[in-house]
Design a protein around this motif. Structure first.
Motif, short mmCIF file in Angstrom:
data_model
loop_
_atom_site.label_atom_id
_atom_site.label_comp_id
_atom_site.label_asym_id
_atom_site.label_seq_id
_atom_site.Cartn_x
_atom_site.Cartn_y
_atom_site.Cartn_z
N ARG A 41 0.87 -1.18 0.00
CA ARG A 41 0.00 0.00 0.00
C ARG A 41 0.91 1.23 0.00
NH1 ARG A 41 -4.17 -3.83 -0.13
NH2 ARG A 41 -4.81 -4.55 1.92
N GLY A 42 0.73 2.11 -0.95
CA GLY A 42 1.59 3.30 -1.04
C GLY A 42 1.09 4.41 -0.12
N LEU A 43 1.93 4.77 0.85
CA LEU A 43 1.50 5.71 1.91
C LEU A 43 1.93 7.15 1.59
CD1 LEU A 43 0.49 6.20 4.88
CD2 LEU A 43 2.83 5.68 5.61
N ILE A 44 0.95 8.05 1.56
CA ILE A 44 1.24 9.48 1.39
C ILE A 44 0.92 10.19 2.71
CG2 ILE A 44 0.72 11.59 0.10
CD1 ILE A 44 -0.20 9.84 -2.24
N GLU A 45 1.95 10.75 3.34
CA GLU A 45 1.78 11.48 4.61
C GLU A 45 1.61 12.95 4.22
OE1 GLU A 45 4.63 8.40 7.12
OE2 GLU A 45 5.53 10.09 6.07
N ASP A 67 8.67 21.20 12.12
CA ASP A 67 8.47 22.06 10.95
C ASP A 67 7.21 21.56 10.23
OD1 ASP A 67 8.78 23.69 8.79
OD2 ASP A 67 10.62 22.74 8.05
N ARG A 68 6.14 22.33 10.33
CA ARG A 68 4.84 21.84 9.85
C ARG A 68 4.71 22.02 8.33
NH1 ARG A 68 2.11 19.27 14.29
NH2 ARG A 68 2.94 20.27 16.13
N TYR A 69 3.98 21.11 7.69
CA TYR A 69 3.75 21.23 6.24
C TYR A 69 2.36 20.71 5.88
CZ TYR A 69 4.38 16.16 5.80
OH TYR A 69 4.25 14.80 5.91
N ARG A 70 1.90 21.20 4.73
CA ARG A 70 0.69 20.66 4.11
C ARG A 70 1.01 20.44 2.63
NH1 ARG A 70 -2.73 25.11 6.93
NH2 ARG A 70 -3.71 23.85 8.56
N ILE A 71 0.61 19.34 2.08
CA ILE A 71 0.84 19.09 0.65
C ILE A 71 -0.46 19.45 -0.10
CG2 ILE A 71 1.49 17.38 -1.08
CD1 ILE A 71 3.10 15.91 1.04
N SER A 72 -0.29 20.15 -1.24
CA SER A 72 -1.47 20.63 -1.98
C SER A 72 -2.23 19.46 -2.62
CB SER A 72 -1.03 21.59 -3.08
OG SER A 72 -0.34 20.86 -4.08
N LYS A 73 -3.47 19.72 -2.94
CA LYS A 73 -4.31 18.71 -3.61
C LYS A 73 -3.61 18.18 -4.86
CE LYS A 73 -7.67 19.81 -6.55
NZ LYS A 73 -8.92 20.35 -7.10
N ILE A 268 10.57 -10.04 9.55
CA ILE A 268 10.22 -10.92 10.68
C ILE A 268 8.69 -10.92 10.88
CG2 ILE A 268 10.46 -11.25 13.19
CD1 ILE A 268 13.31 -10.03 12.91
N ALA A 269 8.10 -9.73 10.78
CA ALA A 269 6.63 -9.64 10.93
C ALA A 269 5.92 -10.41 9.82
CB ALA A 269 6.19 -8.18 10.95
N LEU A 270 6.43 -10.30 8.59
CA LEU A 270 5.81 -11.03 7.48
C LEU A 270 5.91 -12.54 7.68
CD1 LEU A 270 6.97 -8.96 4.35
CD2 LEU A 270 4.63 -9.18 5.20
N GLN A 271 6.88 -12.97 8.49
CA GLN A 271 7.03 -14.41 8.76
C GLN A 271 6.36 -14.81 10.07
OE1 GLN A 271 11.37 -14.25 8.26
NE2 GLN A 271 11.16 -15.58 6.47
N SER A 272 5.61 -13.86 10.67
CA SER A 272 4.94 -14.14 11.95
C SER A 272 3.47 -13.73 11.89
CB SER A 272 5.63 -13.37 13.08
OG SER A 272 7.02 -13.54 13.04
N GLY A 273 2.90 -13.68 10.69
CA GLY A 273 1.47 -13.41 10.58
C GLY A 273 1.08 -12.26 9.67
N ALA A 274 2.01 -11.36 9.34
CA ALA A 274 1.65 -10.19 8.53
C ALA A 274 1.61 -10.53 7.04
CB ALA A 274 2.63 -9.05 8.79
N ASN A 275 0.79 -9.75 6.28
CA ASN A 275 0.71 -9.96 4.82
C ASN A 275 0.63 -8.66 4.04
OD1 ASN A 275 -1.97 -9.38 5.68
ND2 ASN A 275 -2.77 -10.29 3.81
N VAL A 276 0.95 -7.54 4.70
CA VAL A 276 0.84 -6.22 4.07
C VAL A 276 2.07 -5.41 4.46
CG1 VAL A 276 -0.46 -4.02 4.12
CG2 VAL A 276 -1.71 -6.19 4.11
N VAL A 277 2.55 -4.56 3.52
CA VAL A 277 3.57 -3.57 3.87
C VAL A 277 3.11 -2.23 3.28
CG1 VAL A 277 5.99 -2.87 3.71
CG2 VAL A 277 5.43 -5.29 3.85
N MET A 278 3.38 -1.17 4.00
CA MET A 278 2.94 0.16 3.54
C MET A 278 4.14 1.07 3.27
SD MET A 278 -0.26 0.42 6.21
CE MET A 278 -0.49 2.15 6.05
N PRO A 279 4.81 0.90 2.14
CA PRO A 279 5.98 1.75 1.86
C PRO A 279 5.56 3.21 1.66
CG PRO A 279 5.93 -0.19 0.43
CD PRO A 279 4.59 -0.08 1.08
N ASN A 280 6.47 4.09 2.02
CA ASN A 280 6.21 5.52 1.91
C ASN A 280 6.34 5.94 0.45
OD1 ASN A 280 6.21 8.32 2.33
ND2 ASN A 280 7.18 8.06 4.34
N VAL A 281 5.34 6.63 -0.09
CA VAL A 281 5.46 7.17 -1.46
C VAL A 281 5.42 8.70 -1.45
CG1 VAL A 281 4.58 5.06 -2.56
CG2 VAL A 281 2.97 6.89 -1.99
N THR A 282 5.63 9.29 -0.28
CA THR A 282 5.74 10.75 -0.18
C THR A 282 7.15 11.13 -0.66
OG1 THR A 282 4.56 10.41 1.91
CG2 THR A 282 5.18 12.67 1.37
#
Ligand code: SAM
Ligand code: SF4
Ligand code: FES
Length: 331
Positions: A41-45, A67-73, A268-282
């Protein structure tokens, strides 16, 4: 044996002598119920501005150093487009509770991203039923909102001016509106008991969560919890494994916080029950500023590098990258 009572869960959480058995059982159930595919899942912060004061979080409104930010639409949609072109089938939009993104603006962003043909998850905090309905009508598919802890007293200590019952109300409204509902908890909060972690797992089952994210608590130096102990990687992994054993067919991410505490944490988590990763795409410029806790991984990387990195790691353990949108398939 995979129907655990509350007492069984407490015993397992307290006793580290059977960890290998626990992780293998969770891995087997993962394989039997959701298979070897890993959903990325591609994560946009998209904003680190937040009106809340959660005591553990580096984005809390009282933090003066960040340092606060907002990304435009337009930029949010273009990052999503780049992620879709890289092969992501789900985009996750996450932020602090930032009222600048009002319902109309959020709906425009949601529609722009849904035009790309991807599934869309929101993780933008507590809203009203009508707001959740508007986002759903605009095309949002899923919503992540962790309960954080089911211990009401601890919840109160950790979340000034917030209400546990409203958090539960959010989860119920989201389910009623037809979202895939994601929740989860922090592991290792000060004064958190093993009993309450067992309650957390049973809560996930009770509300029939579609996704559950478990993260170790990592103290942030600019928060009131700065001198508290870091949560245990192993305990977080055990809570995650038990969640897989009890809620067999759901989606469970290998969380970024786990990798922050252990350089191989996601594998390790993927080998202990997990099946999803959320890499950062920001894009790189914002990553270090979304500092919910210190030493977050990938803050100097870019979206293409992370995609390649995590794909290679997943394939190295004989798992495959899913080409579907990865909705929960009930079994
Ligand atoms: N504002 C939204 C919310 O709270 O639901 C979404 C963003 S919030 C940063 C996402 C998650 O970060 C929270 O649910 C919380 O569990 C996690 N988090 C915040 N501070 C953390 C910390 N110090 N250590 C580990 N996880 C943390
Ligand atoms: Fe805001 Fe979410 Fe952090 Fe709480 S956890 S301060 S709501 S960003
Ligand atoms: Fe970002 Fe490995 S996932 S560098």
């Amino acid at each position: 044996m995979d129907e655990f009572s509350k007492n069984d869960i407490i015993e397992i959480l307290k006793d580290d002598s059977k960890n290998d058995w626990l992780f293998s059982l969770a891995d087997k159930i993962r394989k039997d119920y959701v298979g070897d595919n890993v959903h990325l899942r591609g994560l946009i912060e998209f904003s680190n501005i937040c009106k809340r004061q959660c005591k553990y979080c580096g984005l809390r409104s009282e933090d003066k150093y960040i340092d606060r930010y907002r990304i435009s639409k337009d930029d949010i949609i273009s990052y999503a487009e780049h992620a879709a072109n890289m092969g992501y089938k789900t985009i996750v939009l996450q932020s602090g509770e930032d009222e600048y993104y009002n319902t109309d603006l959020m709906c425009e962003i949601i529609k722009g991203i849904k035009n790309l043909g991807v599934a869309l998850t929101l993780s933008i905090g507590e809203k009203t039923y009508d707001e959740y309905k508007a986002f759903k009508d605009a095309g949002a598919d899923r919503y992540l909102i962790r309960i954080e802890t089911t211990d009401r007293n601890l919840y109160k200590q950790m979340h000034p001016n917030m209400d546990f019952d409203n958090r539960v109300r959010c989860l119920k409204d989201l389910g009623r509106l037809g979202y895939e509902v994601g929740t989860g908890c922090l592991v290792g909060l000060p004064n958190q008991t093993i009993e309450s972690l067992a309650e957390d797992i049973l809560f996930f089952k009770e509300i029939n969560a579609d996704m559950v994210g478990i993260g170790p608590f990592i103290p942030h130096p600019h928060t009131p919890l700065k001198d508290e102990q870091t949560g245990s990687f192993t305990l977080a992994l055990k809570v995650m494994a038990l969640t897989r054993i009890l809620l067999k067919d759901i989606n469970i991410p290998a969380t970024t916080a786990m990798e922050t505490l252990n350089p191989n944490g996601r594998i390790i988590a993927l080998q202990s029950g997990a099946n999803v990763v959320m890499p950062n795409v920001t894009t790189t410029e914002y990553r270090a500023k979304y500092e919910i806790y210190p030493n977050k991984i990938c803050i100097n990387e870019n979206p293409d590098k992370c995609r390649g990195c995590i794909s290679a790691k997943i394939q190295s353990i004989g798992r495959t990258i899913s080409t579907s949108q990865g909705f929960r398939v009930r079994k």
